[in-house]
Design a protein around this motif. Structure first.
Motif, PDB file in Angstrom:
ATOM      1  N   SER A 214       0.824  -1.279  -0.095  1.00  0.00           N
ATOM      2  CA  SER A 214       0.009   0.047  -0.052  1.00  0.00           C
ATOM      3  C   SER A 214       0.866   1.477  -0.024  1.00  0.00           C
ATOM      4  O   SER A 214       2.025   1.222   0.547  1.00  0.00           O
ATOM      5  N   LEU A 244      -9.645   8.798   0.575  1.00  0.00           N
ATOM      6  CA  LEU A 244      -9.248   7.302   0.035  1.00  0.00           C
ATOM      7  C   LEU A 244     -10.201   6.535   0.299  1.00  0.00           C
ATOM      8  O   LEU A 244      -9.988   5.067  -0.419  1.00  0.00           O
ATOM      9  N   GLU A 245     -11.290   6.620   0.996  1.00  0.00           N
ATOM     10  CA  GLU A 245     -12.351   5.846   1.622  1.00  0.00           C
ATOM     11  C   GLU A 245     -11.711   4.673   2.119  1.00  0.00           C
ATOM     12  O   GLU A 245     -12.303   3.440   1.912  1.00  0.00           O
ATOM     13  N   LYS A 246     -10.858   5.000   2.867  1.00  0.00           N
ATOM     14  CA  LYS A 246     -10.079   3.729   3.753  1.00  0.00           C
ATOM     15  C   LYS A 246     -10.119   4.080   5.054  1.00  0.00           C
ATOM     16  O   LYS A 246      -9.710   5.352   5.329  1.00  0.00           O
ATOM     17  N   THR A 261      -0.847   4.777   5.719  1.00  0.00           N
ATOM     18  CA  THR A 261      -1.216   4.118   4.820  1.00  0.00           C
ATOM     19  C   THR A 261      -2.534   3.556   4.877  1.00  0.00           C
ATOM     20  O   THR A 261      -3.090   3.421   6.025  1.00  0.00           O
ATOM     21  N   PRO A 262      -3.324   3.584   3.761  1.00  0.00           N
ATOM     22  CA  PRO A 262      -4.789   2.972   3.792  1.00  0.00           C
ATOM     23  C   PRO A 262      -4.732   1.576   4.173  1.00  0.00           C
ATOM     24  O   PRO A 262      -3.774   0.396   3.964  1.00  0.00           O
ATOM     25  N   ASP A 263      -5.728   1.132   5.124  1.00  0.00           N
ATOM     26  CA  ASP A 263      -5.825  -0.163   5.727  1.00  0.00           C
ATOM     27  C   ASP A 263      -6.637  -1.249   4.581  1.00  0.00           C
ATOM     28  O   ASP A 263      -7.900  -1.269   4.729  1.00  0.00           O
ATOM     29  N   ASN A 264      -5.850  -1.693   3.587  1.00  0.00           N
ATOM     30  CA  ASN A 264      -6.410  -2.410   2.580  1.00  0.00           C
ATOM     31  C   ASN A 264      -6.459  -3.797   3.091  1.00  0.00           C
ATOM     32  O   ASN A 264      -6.939  -4.793   2.141  1.00  0.00           O
ATOM     33  N   GLY A 265      -5.973  -4.324   4.315  1.00  0.00           N
ATOM     34  CA  GLY A 265      -6.247  -5.769   4.716  1.00  0.00           C
ATOM     35  C   GLY A 265      -4.864  -6.560   4.064  1.00  0.00           C
ATOM     36  O   GLY A 265      -4.876  -7.699   4.048  1.00  0.00           O
ATOM     37  N   GLU A 266      -3.936  -5.867   3.508  1.00  0.00           N
ATOM     38  CA  GLU A 266      -2.741  -6.431   2.731  1.00  0.00           C
ATOM     39  C   GLU A 266      -1.765  -6.750   3.820  1.00  0.00           C
ATOM     40  O   GLU A 266      -0.821  -7.426   3.178  1.00  0.00           O
TER      41      GLU A 266
END
Length: 309
Positions: A214, A244-246, A261-266
């Motif tokens: 991310s 970011l819609e996150k 950093t966006p929390d994308n679950g990555e």
């Protein structure tokens, strides 16, 4: 020459160069995270404030070959180029109305500063503490600030919530937030250090090729000093997360900045916590460390919480 002998040698060498109406003071100064540095001040006998130069780095320079004479000249040059603001006098701290526009805030780690926190007004926040200081002046040679101690509150007849209210207004105005992508920061560093060898197109390609996770963003203030507290600024995280819609993972890089950093679950929270702890041990000076824990900003409730993994 060991460190104690070095301090005494510097003191004697400087004293020989000073006018008789100036006094030289060397004293231990408590800094962030329990660090003690040896601060040197030169001031007139009737002065209440003077800039402080820390001697610890000069000992390293001496060990690397810098002469005592050159060190003294450098120190005197710093003092000669500094000046006290016109409003600084013996009564500077007596009047709250004159000081309230100068009240600012910082974030420090609570458990690493327990002794200091007993002496200063503070507000617990996560595993951190909000502390307060007076911003007095900024110049090309640095800035003049002083930490607010408990006796200030007694004298001013105010409480810590009064300080917080003022600091939340004053700090963003005096130290506006800057939010930049990591690639922007890296390009600036390269531009400043590579000179004619700087190639933006090549660097852009290199950064894009290396971007497997991310994206990272750096949140600090325009001065780059104590910028971690920008995450407390009104709507700074909310607006960015909404864009970011996150939700946002907050990585405490140092007391001067945090990474977002966006929390994308990555990425594993455990991995990030381990990474922060390892970087603090190996890369970040002890005085600049903020926390070994990452945080999560959640859009749903507009709050920050600690992520233990």
């Amino acid at each position: 020459m060991d460190y104690k002998v070095f301090l005494e040698t510097i003191r004697q060498a400087l004293q020989e160069r000073l006018q008789k109406d100036l006094q030289l003071i060397i004293r231990p100064v408590p800094k962030n995270n329990g660090i003690l540095l040896d601060g040197l001040s030169i001031q007139s006998l009737d002065s209440c404030l003077a800039p402080t130069v820390y001697l610890n780095p000069y000992y390293t320079l001496y060990q690397e070959g810098m002469s005592i004479d050159a060190i003294c000249s450098d120190i005197l040059g710093l003092f000669q180029n500094s000046f006290s603001p016109d409003f600084v006098n013996d009564n500077i701290f007596n009047h709250f109305e004159d000081m309230k526009s100068r009240i600012m805030m910082r974030l420090i780690h609570t458990d690493s500063n327990l002794e200091l926190l007993q002496k200063i007004p503070n507000i617990p926040y996560l595993d951190l503490s909000i502390v307060f200081y007076l911003f007095l002046e900024r110049s090309s040679s640095g800035q003049m600030t002083t930490l607010i101690h408990n006796e200030f509150l007694n004298h001013w007849q105010v409480n810590v919530q009064d300080l917080l209210r003022l600091a939340l207004q004053n700090t963003p105005a005096e130290y506006p937030a800057e939010l930049r992508s990591m690639s922007e920061v890296m390009k600036d560093i390269a531009r400043q250090n590579m000179g004619d060898d700087y190639n933006e197109e090549y660097l852009t390609q290199l950064l894009e090729d290396d971007d497997h996770f991310s994206p990272l963003y750096v949140l600090s203030n325009h001065a780059g000093i104590y910028g971690a507290c920008c995450m407390l600024y009104r709507n700074i995280l909310k607006n960015f997360a909404d864009d970011l819609e996150k939700d946002l993972i907050i990585i405490p890089s140092s007391i001067h900045e945090v990474l977002l950093t966006p929390d994308n679950g990555e990425i594993s929270y455990d991995y990030l916590n381990s990474m922060v702890a390892n970087i603090n041990c190996s890369e970040v000076p002890a005085e600049d460390q903020l926390s070994d824990h990452i945080y999560l900003y959640t859009r749903a409730d507009d709050r920050i919480r600690i992520l233990h993994g």
